[in-house]
Design an enzyme around this catalytic site. Structure first.
Site, PDB file in Angstrom:
ATOM      1  CB  CYS A  72      -0.962  -0.010   1.182  1.00 41.89           C
ATOM      2  SG  CYS A  72      -0.203  -0.493   2.746  1.00 41.89           S
ATOM      3  CD  GLN A 104       2.952   2.026   6.548  1.00 37.34           C
ATOM      4  OE1 GLN A 104       4.162   2.109   6.341  1.00 37.34           O
ATOM      5  NE2 GLN A 104       2.295   0.896   6.357  1.00 37.34           N
ATOM      6  N   GLY A 122      -4.199  -0.946   8.034  1.00 38.04           N
ATOM      7  CA  GLY A 122      -3.204  -1.688   7.265  1.00 38.04           C
ATOM      8  C   GLY A 122      -2.851  -3.016   7.904  1.00 38.04           C
ATOM      9  NE  ARG A 162       0.517  -0.498  11.479  1.00 34.28           N
ATOM     10  CZ  ARG A 162       0.364  -0.878  10.210  1.00 34.28           C
ATOM     11  NH1 ARG A 162      -0.339  -0.145   9.370  1.00 34.28           N
ATOM     12  NH2 ARG A 162       0.917  -1.995   9.767  1.00 34.28           N
ATOM     13  CG  HIS A 210      -1.022   3.716   4.946  1.00 31.38           C
ATOM     14  ND1 HIS A 210      -1.729   3.472   6.094  1.00 31.38           N
ATOM     15  CD2 HIS A 210      -0.608   2.497   4.472  1.00 31.38           C
ATOM     16  CE1 HIS A 210      -1.744   2.154   6.322  1.00 31.38           C
ATOM     17  NE2 HIS A 210      -1.076   1.553   5.355  1.00 31.38           N
ATOM     18  CG  ASN A 221      -4.706   1.998   4.604  1.00 31.44           C
ATOM     19  OD1 ASN A 221      -5.260   3.028   5.014  1.00 31.44           O
ATOM     20  ND2 ASN A 221      -4.837   0.845   5.228  1.00 31.44           N
TER      21      ASN A 221
END
Length: 330
Positions: free
Chosen positions: A126, A153, A157, A228, A235, A308
């Site tokens: 992604c 992100q 995800g 993260r 994202h 994403n």
């Protein structure tokens, strides 16, 4: 046009069904495929309910295209079995991405590489997808030499387990079945996927290797730190690009305005810049915060955001399928 969606009940699989419907993909028969425990469960698609079928039944049905989003192990095992019966597989896992015999495709960048002989086609990571969509036309004009990337992100995800963890923590509870080794709410984790002996994670190395493969240029130097963040979808990436040739910022903006799949959101005077919440449910890659890096020549900073689950996964896979159909490759 008989289509199988493998992993149809997961986060990305559900999004794939939504995107297929939204883009009016010419599905005449849908084969939703999921784990054995989900067989028989109904999946709603375009006003109709379809029962989830087993992998064996889906292969026996010989669909024209099978879009996979069920993890690398499943893809390694079953994608070749679909290919053997003549089905073209578009795989969203990391299983085939760096296989030298498989194409790694972002339609806006390199769909023209596809042929009828490509029976297993890899959908990139992604974070890589949104990067190369924004970078491709700039690379053609100025020739990217080095990329320094920091990602921010979303928990989507990772999947439903991570979404549940964030929601439980946000409600003030300890996560009952955490996806991460630490709390994610009110926190950031500089850790996506598995650490490798060189100190990088698999996610970071995916960005390095996939970018070079998609762009068709092993000379681009790429380094990444993937993080993260407690965001529910979308994202973000901070990207520093050193080019071989100098650029004019107005020309860069004009190139991005005319880049397929990109929307320029870049007006500091009105606090206009890309944010994850603005990418939700959209297929565009949002680009902004354009400015020179004054510490070295020919270097640009930019900020890239995309949904994403859509362009980073489902939409890119469906766009590959659309290209195959439009070009008569299935």
């Amino acid at each position: 046009m008989k289509i199988a969606v493998v992993g149809a009940t997961g986060l990305v699989g559900t999004e794939m069904l939504k995107v297929l419907a939204e883009r009016q993909f010419p599905v005449t028969e849908l084969l939703p495929v999921a784990s054995a425990k989900s067989v028989g469960q109904l999946v709603h698609f375009q006003g109709k309910d379809y029962p989830v079928v087993s992998m064996a039944d889906a292969i026996a049905a010989r669909p024209a295209i099978a879009i996979f989003s069920a993890g690398g192990g499943v893809s390694l095992d079953f994608a070749p079995r679909f290919a053997e019966v003549g089905t073209t597989v578009v795989d969203n896992s990391s299983a085939w991405r760096m296989d030298a015999t498989k194409k790694l495709i972002v339609p806006e960048v390199n769909a023209q590489e596809l042929t009828k002989d490509d029976k297993i086609i890899a959908n990139p990571n992604c974070s890589t997808i949104q990067l190369v969509v924004a970078l491709n036309d700039l690379h053609k004009k100025y020739q990217a030499r080095r990329l320094v990337i920091s990602t921010y992100q979303s928990v989507t995800g990772t999947g439903k387990k991570a979404v549940d963890q964030l929601l439980e923590e946000r409600a003030g509870r300890t996560a009952s079945n955490p996806a991460y080794p630490y709390p994610i709410d009110l926190n950031v984790l500089p850790h996506i996927d598995v650490f490798q002996p060189n100190g990088y994670t698999k996610e970071e190395l995916k960005m390095v290797n996939e970018t070079k493969k998609i762009m068709g240029d092993d000379g681009i130097r790429v380094t990444a730190t993937c993080v993260r963040v407690p965001v529910m979808g979308g994202h973000s990436e901070s990207v520093n690009i050193e080019f071989a040739h100098d650029f004019d910022l107005d020309e860069v903006r004009n190139i991005l305005r005319n880049t397929e799949g990109v929307e320029l959101v870049d007006d500091p005077a009105t606090n206009s810049y890309p944010m994850p919440k603005d990418s939700h449910g959209r297929d565009a890659v949002l680009v902004g915060r354009l400015r020179r890096d004054d510490t070295q020549p020919n270097t640009l900073n930019m900020w890239i955001v995309a949904d994403n689950l859509r362009k980073g996964a489902a939409t890119n896979a469906v766009q590959i399928a659309e290209y195959l159909v439009a070009q008569g490759l299935v």
